[in-house]
Design an enzyme around this catalytic site. Structure first.
Site, PDB file in Angstrom:
ATOM      1  N   PHE A 170       0.858  -1.185   0.000  1.00 50.38           N
ATOM      2  CA  PHE A 170       0.000   0.000   0.000  1.00 50.38           C
ATOM      3  C   PHE A 170       0.887   1.225   0.000  1.00 50.38           C
ATOM      4  CE2 PHE A 170      -4.307  -1.576   0.822  1.00 50.38           C
ATOM      5  CZ  PHE A 170      -4.028  -2.917   1.008  1.00 50.38           C
ATOM      6  N   ALA A 171       0.527   2.207  -0.823  1.00 54.16           N
ATOM      7  CA  ALA A 171       1.241   3.488  -0.818  1.00 54.16           C
ATOM      8  C   ALA A 171       0.207   4.599  -0.903  1.00 54.16           C
ATOM      9  CB  ALA A 171       2.228   3.557  -1.972  1.00 54.16           C
ATOM     10  N   GLY A 189      -1.102   8.459   0.283  1.00 52.55           N
ATOM     11  CA  GLY A 189      -0.563   9.762   0.682  1.00 52.55           C
ATOM     12  C   GLY A 189       0.901   9.861   0.323  1.00 52.55           C
ATOM     13  N   HIS A 202       9.517 -10.048  14.902  1.00 54.37           N
ATOM     14  CA  HIS A 202       9.758  -8.608  14.939  1.00 54.37           C
ATOM     15  C   HIS A 202      11.202  -8.284  15.321  1.00 54.37           C
ATOM     16  CE1 HIS A 202       9.209  -4.387  15.999  1.00 54.37           C
ATOM     17  NE2 HIS A 202       8.022  -4.431  15.419  1.00 54.37           N
ATOM     18  N   PRO A 203      11.815  -7.310  14.623  1.00 59.56           N
ATOM     19  CA  PRO A 203      13.242  -7.031  14.846  1.00 59.56           C
ATOM     20  C   PRO A 203      13.587  -6.427  16.204  1.00 59.56           C
ATOM     21  CG  PRO A 203      12.287  -5.415  13.354  1.00 59.56           C
ATOM     22  CD  PRO A 203      11.254  -6.490  13.530  1.00 59.56           C
ATOM     23  N   GLU A 262      -1.239  -4.876  13.555  1.00 63.33           N
ATOM     24  CA  GLU A 262      -0.166  -5.722  14.101  1.00 63.33           C
ATOM     25  C   GLU A 262      -0.640  -6.444  15.363  1.00 63.33           C
ATOM     26  OE1 GLU A 262       4.309  -4.891  13.947  1.00 63.33           O
ATOM     27  OE2 GLU A 262       3.739  -4.179  15.946  1.00 63.33           O
TER      28      GLU A 262
HETATM   29  C1  5GW Z   1      -0.148   7.020   7.978  1.00 62.52           C
HETATM   30  C2  5GW Z   1      -0.263   7.458   9.289  1.00 62.52           C
HETATM   31  C3  5GW Z   1      -0.134   6.591  10.338  1.00 62.52           C
HETATM   32  C4  5GW Z   1       0.100   5.263  10.047  1.00 62.52           C
HETATM   33  C5  5GW Z   1       0.209   4.828   8.733  1.00 62.52           C
HETATM   34  C6  5GW Z   1       0.052   5.712   7.680  1.00 62.52           C
HETATM   35  C7  5GW Z   1       0.156   5.249   6.302  1.00 62.52           C
HETATM   36  C8  5GW Z   1       0.467   3.910   6.041  1.00 62.52           C
HETATM   37  C9  5GW Z   1      -0.022   6.121   5.182  1.00 62.52           C
HETATM   38  O1  5GW Z   1      -0.304   7.329   5.270  1.00 62.52           O
HETATM   39  N1  5GW Z   1       0.111   5.605   3.900  1.00 62.52           N
HETATM   40  C10 5GW Z   1       0.405   4.298   3.701  1.00 62.52           C
HETATM   41  O2  5GW Z   1       0.515   3.874   2.535  1.00 62.52           O
HETATM   42  N2  5GW Z   1       0.548   3.443   4.759  1.00 62.52           N
HETATM   43  C11 5GW Z   1       0.817   2.004   4.491  1.00 62.52           C
HETATM   44  O3  5GW Z   1       0.705   1.262   5.685  1.00 62.52           O
HETATM   45  C12 5GW Z   1       2.223   1.789   3.962  1.00 62.52           C
HETATM   46  O4  5GW Z   1       2.240   0.654   3.143  1.00 62.52           O
HETATM   47  C13 5GW Z   1       2.992   1.512   5.233  1.00 62.52           C
HETATM   48  O5  5GW Z   1       4.210   0.840   4.999  1.00 62.52           O
HETATM   49  C14 5GW Z   1       1.977   0.686   6.012  1.00 62.52           C
HETATM   50  C15 5GW Z   1       2.179   0.669   7.538  1.00 62.52           C
HETATM   51  O6  5GW Z   1       2.356   1.985   8.056  1.00 62.52           O
HETATM   52  P1  5GW Z   1       3.764   2.451   8.616  1.00 62.52           P
HETATM   53  O7  5GW Z   1       4.837   1.910   7.743  1.00 62.52           O
HETATM   54  O8  5GW Z   1       3.758   3.936   8.784  1.00 62.52           O
HETATM   55  O9  5GW Z   1       3.827   1.750  10.026  1.00 62.52           O
HETATM   56  P2  5GW Z   1       5.170   1.362  10.821  1.00 62.52           P
HETATM   57  O10 5GW Z   1       4.674   0.731  12.084  1.00 62.52           O
HETATM   58  O11 5GW Z   1       5.961   0.391   9.965  1.00 62.52           O
HETATM   59  O12 5GW Z   1       5.956   2.634  11.047  1.00 62.52           O
END
Ligand code: 5GW
Ligand code: MN
Length: 314
Positions: A81-82, A84, A193-194, A263
């Site tokens: 997912f990508a 924003g 988890h790392p 998670e």
């Molecule tokens: C935005 C705000 C808070 C949490 C997640 C998002 C967010 C996640 C976003 O704005 N856009 C997005 O594409 N994501 C997707 O969710 C990405 O694929 C991202 O890798 C995944 C998990 O969110 P992360 O990576 O911010 O969470 P952490 O725990 O790996 O830092």
């Protein structure tokens, strides 16, 4: 006699060259280092208490694994997912995947994004494709988090049924630095988890409030699994995504949100549905320059990000 001699010579020559040679055109035999019953890594556990392998460098032979799985003509679906500002991670993710992720296998990436126009052009190799699925803009990160499981569930139902054998669901703020290959395939696959691979279970960041469906008591739990990578067969991952989606929405209806969102629910799911294969933190490491004794190779890592800058406002 002569024939036997030349086979032997090829074998010896091959072993000298590479340590391993596939004698396809001679005898359909594979020659590789003899498995050792008594030797292996002693600094890490290579099997869980329910007898699922834990994949570490040094405990598998890549060429042997590839030769086994290549025969099955597999397709690996892979989702990211990508949303924003996270589109900025796509290029490095895909380019590094092209170099290290299931090289030589058929891989179909599915990228979910609210801005297909800002997805960069990445040259995909042979038998590797990228499908971009446009999804509506979600501004609340809680919605992004909630929608992932649901989107995966629907993708498996509507799109993948006859098109893939396995699926991996990965975070996009990541990069490959080493092999991630067929050694990771299994019915249900979780990644350790790392940051929490070496702490007592009562310190795992499981959801601790009984009001949440993700609740796990202090004296329970096996490992703490990363939410950033999981996978397995279509059937098992479908059941996982459906269950997590249901549990997330029950929590939402009760106005409770698990401490680490999906998670937390993934960890509850894996407690009740044991993974058939576990990947060591080599497969989701803290960053390329971070070191730790058991990590002999960094295969896949988090990419550092400025949370305040990249995430939408709460
Ligand atoms: C935005 C705000 C808070 C949490 C997640 C998002 C967010 C996640 C976003 O704005 N856009 C997005 O594409 N994501 C997707 O969710 C990405 O694929 C991202 O890798 C995944 C998990 O969110 P992360 O990576 O911010 O969470 P952490 O725990 O790996 O830092
Ligand atoms: Mn992430």
């Amino acid at each position: 006699m002569l024939a036997r001699h030349s086979v032997l010579m090829v074998v010896v020559f091959g072993m000298v060259l590479s340590g391993l040679i596939y004698l396809n055109n001679i005898q359909c035999r594979l020659v590789y280092k003899q498995p050792d019953v008594l030797a292996g890594r002693t600094d890490v556990a290579s099997v869980s208490p329910w007898s699922a392998p834990i994949i570490w460098e040094g405990n598998f032979d890549s060429a042997l694994i590839d030769s086994i799985y290549k025969q099955h003509n597999l397709t690996i679906a892979t989702t990211v997912f990508a949303m924003g500002k996270y589109t900025r991670f796509v290029k490095d993710f895909l380019e590094s995947a092209e170099e290290h992720y299931f090289v030589g296998f058929r891989v179909h990436f599915y990228l979910f994004t609210d801005q297909p126009e800002s997805v960069p052009e990445v040259k995909m190799g042979e038998n590797r494709t990228l499908t971009i699925q446009k999804v509506p803009v979600l501004n609340r990160w809680q919605d992004i988090s909630m929608s992932r499981m649901e989107k995966l569930e629907k993708l498996i139902e509507t799109e993948l049924a006859s098109k893939a054998d396995y699926i991996f669901c990965l975070d996009v703020d990541t990069k490959f630095y080493g092999r991630w290959g067929a050694e990771t395939l299994g019915r249900l696959v979780g990644v350790i988890h790392p940051y929490l691979y070496n702490v007592p279970r009562n310190q795992f960041t499981y959801e601790r409030r009984p009001a949440s469906k993700a609740y796990i008591a202090a004296e329970e739990g096996d490992y703490y699994y990363a939410g950033a990578a999981f996978g397995g067969s279509l059937e098992d991952v479908h059941h996982l995504t459906r269950t997590c989606r249901e549990q997330l929405s029950i929590d939402a209806a009760n106005s409770i949100e698990a401490v680490w969102q999906e998670e937390s629910h993934l960890n509850k799911y894996f407690l009740l549905n044991k993974p058939s294969k576990l990947l060591s933190p080599e497969y989701m490491w803290r960053g390329i320059s971070e070191q730790a004794a058991p990590i002999k190779i960094v295969r896949f890592t988090n990419v550092p990000k400025n949370y305040a800058e990249i995430r939408p406002n709460p």
